[in-house]
Design an enzyme around this catalytic site. Structure first.
Site: not given
Ligand code: FAD
Length: 471
Positions: A118, A450
């Protein structure tokens, strides 16, 4: 271009922030679409974050326990082997089921899913470039929620190839156990990956710039964590900065320098993991075209209702302020949808738990001792060790403690810090206490079953104002 398709709400990004916002908005009766370019829903969390890491953590822990920790339990096993291919298959299976599950939830709730990238054309128009090819689609949106997430922060001078020099994404997908693994960064992601690969046989060294590991942890808990992980065979080089990380053939040459006296040291690793944090991701969004504001870290700037300078465009999750955690993004997703429909929503930023899924687990919520001291708040500490908890004893799993921080005068719970078995589940009770302004006496007067680990929780609360019973 075909004629534009109109929606009440268009969510950009299908991670935990975006997909939850889309479902909630649809449930509130809004015509909602979600654009995701990864080809699968669930974002970083389900595809390359929380979920795959927890699969590897759980199964590597099981392997390690069966291999090293069964004799004293009266179980004799022989010839225990790890099959990395199957370990990875099990991970893939969990990921597939969960990402597919979100697609079903979209159908059930009537969220229109656009598999594409997007980008803004103007404040109300978004182009979708389909990942599977075909014509671009133009969407017209009354409201937009940006939830484009984050990506691993690069380390200056080090080139990631996701093979020998990896981010967490490569570290989750290794096809064999590296004999030697080095990790830059002793935060949650670094330590979780360190645990996985060390349990299956890797010699792991963690390099941390600060003098202690576990950014954000209570200092006492961080110290215990390092002690327990060291006992498991992890090596730590704290107070050291990496000055070189270079792949030469099949090895990575690393150079570090101590921050105190500038002493340098060189060593080799088969895999180097760069885990120095994550940064907001907005590539291809064309946010500049509509003049959205960024701060100097690349974070999209919003007000307390997640609004950008264009009030119908909101931002949630990793791409904006606050802890980069899936559950934080989800809460914001719900709140943003509610703001759109009802004009009010809420997230309590003082009550967002953090969990590190090592063994023992580490979990905390609310304030730590450093923060309370800094704020000049008088507090009392209550602590209870798992060594004195009956269930931990029967499980032969007694490392760690529960620590309560309570207001010195009112006993109100200010923070809870747990290192120990099941800490990640137990912290939910602390969240409830914080949310409802409970005192430690309120908790200590609640009957806990417990024998359970949660009795350690109750006793630690008791410890802030009275003598504990079992320790
Ligand atoms: P994201 O999950 O990053 O999702 C964003 C999405 O937007 C992506 O799929 C991307 O492809 C899509 N996107 C971006 N730009 C566009 C565009 N222009 N058009 C269409 N789509 C787009 N958090 C926890 O709470 N617990 C955990 O145990 C944990 N473990 C983790 C382990 C690892 C190895 C990592 C890397 C992260 C971990 N996290 C954990 C953090 C967690 O993954 C993130 O905080 C969370 O995914 C954030 O969610 P979000 O929806 O903001 O972004």
């Amino acid at each position: 271009l075909a004629q534009a398709i109109k929606h009440d709400v268009v969510v950009i990004g299908g991670g935990p922030g975006g997909y939850v916002a889309a479902i909630k908005a649809a449930q509130l009766g809004l015509d909602t679409a979600c654009i995701e370019k990864r080809g699968a829903l669930g974002g970083t969390c389900l595809n390359v974050g929380c979920i795959p890491s927890k699969s590897l953590l759980n199964n590597s822990h099981l392997y390690h326990t069966i291999k090293h920790d069964t004799k004293e339990r009266g179980i004799n096993v022989a010839d225990v082997q790890i099959d990395i291919g199957q370990l990875q298959n099990a991970k893939e299976k969990s990921v597939k089921q969960l990402t597919g599950g979100i697609e079903m939830l979209f159908k059930k709730n009537g969220v229109k899913y656009y598999k594409g990238s997007g980008s803004f054309v103007d404040e109300h128009t978004i182009n979708v470039d389909p990942v599977e090819g075909g014509d671009k689609v133009e969407l017209k949106a009354d409201n937009v929620i940006i939830a484009t997430g984050s990506e691993p922060s690069p380390f200056p001078g080090i080139t990631v190839d996701e093979e020998r020099i990896v981010t967490s994404t490569g570290a989750l997908d290794l096809k064999e156990v590296p004999k030697r693994m080095a990790i830059i960064g002793g935060g949650i992601i670094g330590l979780e990956m360190a645990s996985v690969w060390s349990r299956v046989g890797s010699e792991v060294t963690i390099i941390e710039y600060r003098d202690s590991i576990g950014a954000g942890m209570d200092a006492e808990v961080a110290k215990s964590t390092q002690k327990f992980l060291t006992k498991q065979g992890l090596k730590f080089k704290c107070g050291a900065k990496v000055t070189k990380g270079e792949r030469v053939g099949e090895v990575v040459n690393i150079e570090i320098e101590t921050t105190k006296d500038g002493k340098t040291e060189q060593f080799e690793a088969d895999v180097l993991l760069v885990a120095v944090g994550r940064r907001p991701y907005t590539e291809g969004l064309n946010a500049e075209a509509i003049g959205l504001d960024f701060d100097n870290r690349g974070t999209l700037v919003i007000d307390s209702e997640y609004r950008t300078k264009h009030p119908h465009i909101r931002v949630i999750g990793d791409v904006t302020f606050g802890p980069m955690l899936a559950h934080k993004a989800e809460e914001e997703g719900i709140a943003a949808a509610e703001f759109i429909k009802k004009g009010h929503g809420h997230v309590n930023y003082g009550n967002i738990p953090s969990v590190m899924y090592t063994h023992p687990e580490v979990a905390w919520v609310g304030q730590n001792e450093q923060q309370l001291k800094e704020a000049g708040i008088k507090y009392k500490v209550g602590k209870f060790p798992f060594i004195a908890n009956s269930r931990a004893k029967t499980n032969l799993d007694t490392e760690g403690f529960v620590k309560f921080l309570a207001d010195a005068e009112t006993q109100r719970v200010l923070g809870v810090h747990i290192i120990g078995p099941n800490a990640g589940e137990m912290i939910a009770e602390a969240g409830l206490a914080l949310e409802y302004g409970a005192s430690t006496e309120d908790i200590a007067r609640v009957c806990h079953a417990h024998p359970t680990l949660s009795e350690a929780f109750k006793e630690a609360a008791l410890g802030t104002f009275d003598k504990t019973i079992n320790f």
